[in-house]
Design a protein around this motif. Sequence first.
Motif, PDB file in Angstrom:
ATOM      1  N   ILE A 149       0.872  -1.172   0.000  1.00 48.34           N
ATOM      2  CA  ILE A 149       0.000   0.000   0.000  1.00 48.34           C
ATOM      3  C   ILE A 149       0.909   1.221   0.000  1.00 48.34           C
ATOM      4  O   ILE A 149       1.679   1.440   0.937  1.00 48.34           O
ATOM      5  CB  ILE A 149      -0.941  -0.031   1.212  1.00 48.34           C
ATOM      6  CG1 ILE A 149      -1.930  -1.202   1.040  1.00 48.34           C
ATOM      7  CG2 ILE A 149      -1.679   1.291   1.369  1.00 48.34           C
ATOM      8  CD1 ILE A 149      -2.906  -1.370   2.174  1.00 48.34           C
ATOM      9  N   ASN A 150       0.819   1.992  -1.051  1.00 43.43           N
ATOM     10  CA  ASN A 150       1.806   3.039  -1.328  1.00 43.43           C
ATOM     11  C   ASN A 150       1.867   4.142  -0.280  1.00 43.43           C
ATOM     12  O   ASN A 150       2.932   4.716  -0.035  1.00 43.43           O
ATOM     13  CB  ASN A 150       1.542   3.660  -2.698  1.00 43.43           C
ATOM     14  CG  ASN A 150       1.698   2.661  -3.830  1.00 43.43           C
ATOM     15  OD1 ASN A 150       2.452   1.695  -3.714  1.00 43.43           O
ATOM     16  ND2 ASN A 150       0.981   2.878  -4.925  1.00 43.43           N
ATOM     17  N   ASN A 183      -4.634  -0.063  -3.262  1.00 45.88           N
ATOM     18  CA  ASN A 183      -4.445   1.389  -3.189  1.00 45.88           C
ATOM     19  C   ASN A 183      -5.697   2.169  -3.568  1.00 45.88           C
ATOM     20  O   ASN A 183      -5.638   3.379  -3.769  1.00 45.88           O
ATOM     21  CB  ASN A 183      -3.254   1.791  -4.069  1.00 45.88           C
ATOM     22  CG  ASN A 183      -1.928   1.370  -3.457  1.00 45.88           C
ATOM     23  OD1 ASN A 183      -1.469   1.956  -2.478  1.00 45.88           O
ATOM     24  ND2 ASN A 183      -1.313   0.335  -4.011  1.00 45.88           N
TER      25      ASN A 183
END
Length: 284
Positions: A75-76, A239
């Motif tokens: 998850i950025n 995301n």
Amino acid sequence: MEKLDNTYVFQTDSALVRRVYETNNNYLIECSKNGDADTCVIYFSSNDIYYPNSEGIFTKRIVNKDFYEWYHTRINRASKHIFIRDVFKQWYLAGINTNINSPEKLAAFLKQETQGYTDVITLGSSAGGYAAILYGSLINAQTVFAFNPQFEIGSLLEQSSETINPLIFRLRNERDKYYDIVPFINEKTEIYYFYSKHSPWDKEQHKYIKPQHNLYQIPFSSNHHGIPFLKAALPVVLNSNGKELKKWANKLHNPIAFTIKRIGLCKTIKGFISQLYQAYNKRM
């Protein structure tokens, strides 16, 4: 973890596996300077971290590669990433290592590591999804991504055996409260539950869970256990924001069409080929 009989099971009784359990943390923590300082993600590996249960595959995957699921799919926005694995492949019933050797100690460890973060996310598939829901609830996570998780494992006492799931049998008198995680579900945690409608075990698990306001069910017309769409689409799914995720709930999705819509046709084809290759390679 007393044996019920003289049964030897590689994944719990092998000297090699026990050495990794006793000498390795079996967690990995990495931080990102570019991430949101308030966001921490916990990635739980499933029982598919190595297979088949053999010394050669375990050495290749765990000893040599130090493998954790989800390491390359993150998850950025997170500034802290915690990767967790259970080398016994028994739903984290014995924790993850000699010091963190119970569900209670694992929950305490994760609560400490996420202290101060206001956006805590847990995720996993199958046994990892079970862990994401259980520990996400115990530590008051804001969000859970669970792909074909188990909500109960007590039925394995009748459907399985000690040679297949040793700790389910050996720990049933002291840790059986974790054989049903529905009572632990935290109503304040948003759970995105992706499941395959035609997978026999996942159909059973879906029947077991009751609808509730914080459990967003996202069904797929698939018989595949694990990720119910092509893994190439995972970065987009993980995301996506809550508004987008909620739009997918209670609508039956075709795995291929869903993947194409997320990443396009060309990337879907490439992802399909890559997934086939990876599935073959990890068992060699």
